[in-house]
Write a protein that holds these residues in place. Structure first.
Motif, short mmCIF file in Angstrom:
data_model
loop_
_atom_site.label_atom_id
_atom_site.label_comp_id
_atom_site.label_asym_id
_atom_site.label_seq_id
_atom_site.Cartn_x
_atom_site.Cartn_y
_atom_site.Cartn_z
N UNK A 179 -7.20 -3.53 -0.09
CA UNK A 179 -8.22 -2.55 0.26
C UNK A 179 -7.75 -1.64 1.39
N UNK A 180 -8.55 -0.64 1.72
CA UNK A 180 -8.16 0.35 2.73
C UNK A 180 -8.00 -0.25 4.12
N UNK A 181 -8.65 -1.37 4.35
CA UNK A 181 -8.39 -2.21 5.53
C UNK A 181 -8.57 -3.65 5.09
N UNK A 182 -7.91 -4.57 5.77
CA UNK A 182 -7.94 -5.95 5.32
C UNK A 182 -8.23 -6.92 6.46
N UNK A 183 -8.72 -8.09 6.08
CA UNK A 183 -8.82 -9.24 6.99
C UNK A 183 -8.08 -10.42 6.37
N UNK A 184 -7.30 -10.19 5.36
CA UNK A 184 -6.61 -11.11 4.44
C UNK A 184 -7.56 -11.44 3.29
N UNK A 185 -8.64 -12.09 3.52
CA UNK A 185 -9.79 -12.21 2.62
C UNK A 185 -11.02 -12.00 3.50
N UNK A 186 -12.07 -11.48 2.92
CA UNK A 186 -13.28 -11.28 3.72
C UNK A 186 -14.16 -10.21 3.12
#
Length: 360
Positions: A179-186
């Motif tokens: 995605x355009x920014x990540x949290x790794x999964x979230x």
């Protein structure tokens, strides 16, 4: 190989994760609270509720509106399957409506025709980062007393008439690595509704507002502080990422728009497209994808089979004929547009499409 997607992480994210690990508070702690507050401020809403995936955000957002068995939710067949699956998770029924040729988003006029006395919500998808027509959907929702759930999983920072996606109704975002920014999964739920926020928080935490007191059926959908720490760093970079995506998209359009057979993405006036994907339409799509692969250019097909035609949905008895979604599923091809694509790589992609077009 020029990849179709590439998470952009550096020492700032490494340090943020290291700080969390050293703190000893690694789940549903202060980093999660800080990330929720920062994302709410960025999106322009009163509340943001962090969860462990975009699918969880959609599911919990629906449940927070008391959507369940016997209800119907009108949504797009042209999306990742999680859009519709989240509706099934609640016991409600997805009702599919066809899409626009130019934006790939739901056609509001067709949505209005799908509303029945069982319809409880509309779930437009801001596909590829191009916002849906939220003025039309607000009007439909208000006129019919429906909840408005925005699938904004691909639309971080996208705007409609200057207002961010996820701030019109109840928004659902994904932070998966591509995605355009990540949290790794979230994921994240956004809302201005106090009751929706309270219910969403209960849904993500076993139906509880107070430890060991459970008021409703809930789940374990919590985000870790590790993910939230990454998200806080990524959110600070999001605007620069978006600018780079938009720049790369413009370069691609400038170079591709006069190639015979290539239909470039549309950006409607008043819409802020954040180009999660740069998706062209072209005949002989699979042949082109194979040609580009040989050139070392990654591509993606989003999506090759509309949801209503997926095997499981066929088993459920879906027999819809949605000609636009079905036609576009055979023509769409996504090209690399992410922030790490270099200018010379953009030129190589353009030259490769020109070469392919010249051999037809």
């Amino acid at each position: 190989m020029i990849p179709i997607a590439k998470p952009q992480l550096d020492e700032a994210e490494v340090q943020a994760v290291s700080d969390v690990l050293r703190s000893g508070m690694i789940a549903q702690g202060q980093r999660v609270t800080d990330f929720e507050q920062a994302f709410a401020e960025y999106t322009g809403v009163d509340y943001a509720i962090a969860v462990n995936s975009g699918t969880a955000a959609l599911h919990a957002g629906l449940l927070a509106h008391d959507i369940g068995p016997g209800d119907e939710v009108v949504t797009s067949p042209f999306s990742f399957v999680a859009t519709a699956n989240s509706i099934l998770f609640t016991g409600a029924k997805p009702v599919f409506s066809d899409i626009d040729y130019d934006t790939f988003n739901l056609n509001p006029e067709m949505v209005a025709e799908k509303i029945t006395d069982r319809t409880k919500a509309i779930m437009p998808v801001h596909l590829y980062g191009h916002p849906a027509d939220m003025k039309a959907y607000e009007e439909i929702a208000n006129d019919n007393g429906l909840a408005l759930i925005e699938d904004a999983c691909q639309a971080h920072g996208a705007t409609f008439n200057g207002k961010k996606a996820g701030s019109f109704g109840t928004g659902a975002f994904s932070f998966y690595p591509t995605k355009n920014m990540t949290t790794s999964e979230g994921g994240m739920i956004t809302t201005n509704d106090d009751e929706v926020a309270k219910k969403a928080k209960m849904v993500r935490d076993h139906g509880s507002r107070q430890r060991y007191l459970h008021e409703m059926l809930g789940y374990n959908l919590r985000m870790t502080d590790i993910c939230a720490a990454i998200g806080l760093v990524q959110l600070e970079k999001l605007e620069s990422y978006t600018s780079k995506r938009q720049h790369n998209a413009q370069l691609l359009t400038n170079g591709l728009q006069n190639i015979e057979g290539v239909i470039c993405p549309t950006v409607r006036q008043g819409y802020g497209h954040v180009f999660h994907q740069y998706t062209i339409r072209i005949q002989n799509r699979d042949e082109l994808a194979s040609f580009l692969k040989e050139k070392g250019i990654g591509t993606g097909i989003h999506y090759p089979i509309p949801i209503h035609m997926q095997p499981y949905y066929q088993e459920l008895g879906y027999t819809d004929k949605l000609p636009v979604a079905e036609e576009l599923s055979e023509e769409v091809l996504s090209l690399p547009v992410h922030p790490q694509v270099l200018g010379e790589e953009i030129n190589f992609i353009i030259d490769s499409l020109k070469e392919w077009s010249g051999t037809r």
